[in-house]
Design an enzyme around this catalytic site. Structure first.
Site, PDB file in Angstrom:
ATOM      1  CG  ASP A 189     -14.312  -0.737  -5.848  1.00 11.91           C
ATOM      2  OD1 ASP A 189     -15.156   0.133  -5.595  1.00 11.91           O
ATOM      3  OD2 ASP A 189     -14.439  -1.931  -5.538  1.00 11.91           O
ATOM      4  CE  LYS A 213     -13.594   0.318   2.006  1.00 12.62           C
ATOM      5  NZ  LYS A 213     -13.146  -0.829   2.732  1.00 12.62           N
ATOM      6  CG  MET A 226      -8.037  -6.330   2.402  1.00 10.46           C
ATOM      7  SD  MET A 226      -9.831  -6.348   2.606  1.00 10.46           S
ATOM      8  CE  MET A 226     -10.183  -8.090   2.400  1.00 10.46           C
TER       9      MET A 226
HETATM   10  N1  SAH Z   1     -11.449  -8.768  -5.202  1.00  9.68           N
HETATM   11  C1  SAH Z   1     -10.020  -8.576  -5.077  1.00  9.68           C
HETATM   12  C2  SAH Z   1      -9.583  -8.441  -3.630  1.00  9.68           C
HETATM   13  C3  SAH Z   1     -10.192  -7.241  -2.903  1.00  9.68           C
HETATM   14  S1  SAH Z   1      -9.581  -7.050  -1.272  1.00  9.68           S
HETATM   15  C4  SAH Z   1      -9.290  -9.719  -5.797  1.00  9.68           C
HETATM   16  O1  SAH Z   1      -9.904 -10.713  -6.169  1.00  9.68           O
HETATM   17  O2  SAH Z   1      -8.087  -9.577  -6.033  1.00  9.68           O
HETATM   18  C5  SAH Z   1      -8.258  -5.932  -1.512  1.00  9.68           C
HETATM   19  C6  SAH Z   1      -6.935  -6.606  -1.185  1.00  9.68           C
HETATM   20  O3  SAH Z   1      -6.509  -7.378  -2.301  1.00  9.68           O
HETATM   21  C7  SAH Z   1      -5.796  -5.669  -0.916  1.00  9.68           C
HETATM   22  O4  SAH Z   1      -5.805  -5.217   0.416  1.00  9.68           O
HETATM   23  C8  SAH Z   1      -4.594  -6.551  -1.188  1.00  9.68           C
HETATM   24  O5  SAH Z   1      -4.346  -7.429  -0.121  1.00  9.68           O
HETATM   25  C9  SAH Z   1      -5.100  -7.373  -2.353  1.00  9.68           C
HETATM   26  N2  SAH Z   1      -4.684  -6.823  -3.654  1.00  9.68           N
HETATM   27  C10 SAH Z   1      -5.489  -6.496  -4.685  1.00  9.68           C
HETATM   28  N3  SAH Z   1      -4.777  -6.084  -5.754  1.00  9.68           N
HETATM   29  C11 SAH Z   1      -3.475  -6.161  -5.390  1.00  9.68           C
HETATM   30  C12 SAH Z   1      -2.243  -5.886  -6.051  1.00  9.68           C
HETATM   31  N4  SAH Z   1      -2.183  -5.449  -7.313  1.00  9.68           N
HETATM   32  N5  SAH Z   1      -1.093  -6.101  -5.362  1.00  9.68           N
HETATM   33  C13 SAH Z   1      -1.103  -6.546  -4.088  1.00  9.68           C
HETATM   34  N6  SAH Z   1      -2.247  -6.826  -3.434  1.00  9.68           N
HETATM   35  C14 SAH Z   1      -3.407  -6.650  -4.054  1.00  9.68           C
END
Ligand code: SAH
Length: 255
Positions: A34, A56, A169
């Site tokens: 991803d 995406k 998100m």
């Molecule tokens: N499975 C992932 C989340 C996926 S949804 C997890 O467990 O972390 C994607 C969202 O995760 C983004 O829109 C943001 O809100 C958050 N996100 C993921 N990595 C991030 C990062 N390094 N810094 C800030 N937000 C992050």
């Protein structure tokens, strides 16, 4: 017939990969990854490993989930070890559950390798503990993606009395979310933090209040995590503490 590993790649800092993730990535024949997976994580792959990007890209064509599911089955039928690599943890807002169900339906063996989720690690790197004795004894995690208009499916009432809210998100809908929370009775003075690109060298923290975000939201770009609650108030103190700790540790290592 091969096996599919649904693997969490952590929030960004490659040192937050699990040992199990490194093991599985370095023995993979194919990796479907991803957008939120950083290059350093992919560098653990064998040179002959096939890397397939299925993330995406803003404004560009997105591979539908159904197509990703089909690709997993396709690669599993011709390769021994297929890794589906996702940011954070694969079962937290990553549609990993859907992929697992699909694989199960097709009788393809799979294994889940949980990852360090951004939901707590990103606030942690910014100096925000989600709980703190006497300040916050509960937290909830919610997607901000479904916060508006026709798509609105989140019942914000459920979050009125939870001490700390972690919104993933939520960048696009940040103003609506803040308005919704104030309408429900959360104080406009309640602190809010946005942590952009947490745990990476580009990490940026923006601190504001619910009232301000509701009226005139600060500039924030995704990926970012929105944290609402009194624990955000600890941010300044804790992040400087963390900096000092890091410096002290460097002293120890360099000695
Ligand atoms: N499975 C992932 C989340 C996926 S949804 C997890 O467990 O972390 C994607 C969202 O995760 C983004 O829109 C943001 O809100 C958050 N996100 C993921 N990595 C991030 C990062 N390094 N810094 C800030 N937000 C992050």
């Amino acid at each position: 017939m091969g096996k599919v590993y649904l693997v969490g790649a952590g929030p960004g800092d490659p040192e937050l990969l699990t040992l199990k993730a490194v093991k599985v990535i370095s023995s993979a024949d194919v990796i479907l990854y991803d957008r939120l997976v950083c290059d350093e994580v992919l560098s653990y792959a064998k040179p002959e490993c096939k890397l397939v990007y299925v993330g995406k890209e803003d404004g560009k064509h997105t591979i539908p989930q159904e197509e990703i599911n089909r690709l997993l089955v396709y690669y599993a039928s011709s390769h021994e070890r297929v890794v589906r690599l996702k940011g954070g943890d694969p079962f937290i807002f990553g549609r990993g559950g859907e992929e697992a169900l699909y694989l199960k339906r097709y009788g393809i063996p799979y294994e889940v390798v949980p990852g360090v989720s951004s939901l707590y690690s990103v606030p942690a790197y910014a100096g925000i503990p989600l709980t703190f004795r006497g300040v916050a004894s509960s937290f909830a995690v919610v997607t901000g993606h479904e916060a508006t208009g026709k798509e609105k499916s989140i019942d914000w009432k459920a979050f009125k009395d939870i001490d700390t809210l972690v919104i993933l998100m939520g960048v696009k809908n940040r103003q609506r979310i803040a308005q919704e929370l104030v309408k429900l009775g959360r104080k406009p003075s309640e602190p809010v933090a946005f942590v952009e690109r947490g745990t990476t060298p580009e990490q940026r923290v923006v601190v504001s209040t619910l009232g301000e975000v509701a009226k005139d939201p600060p500039e924030v770009s995704p990926p970012a995590i929105m944290v609402v609650g009194q624990v955000v108030g600890l941010q300044g103190e804790l992040s400087s503490l963390l900096e000092n700790l890091k410096k002290n540790m460097e002293g120890v290592y360099n000695a």
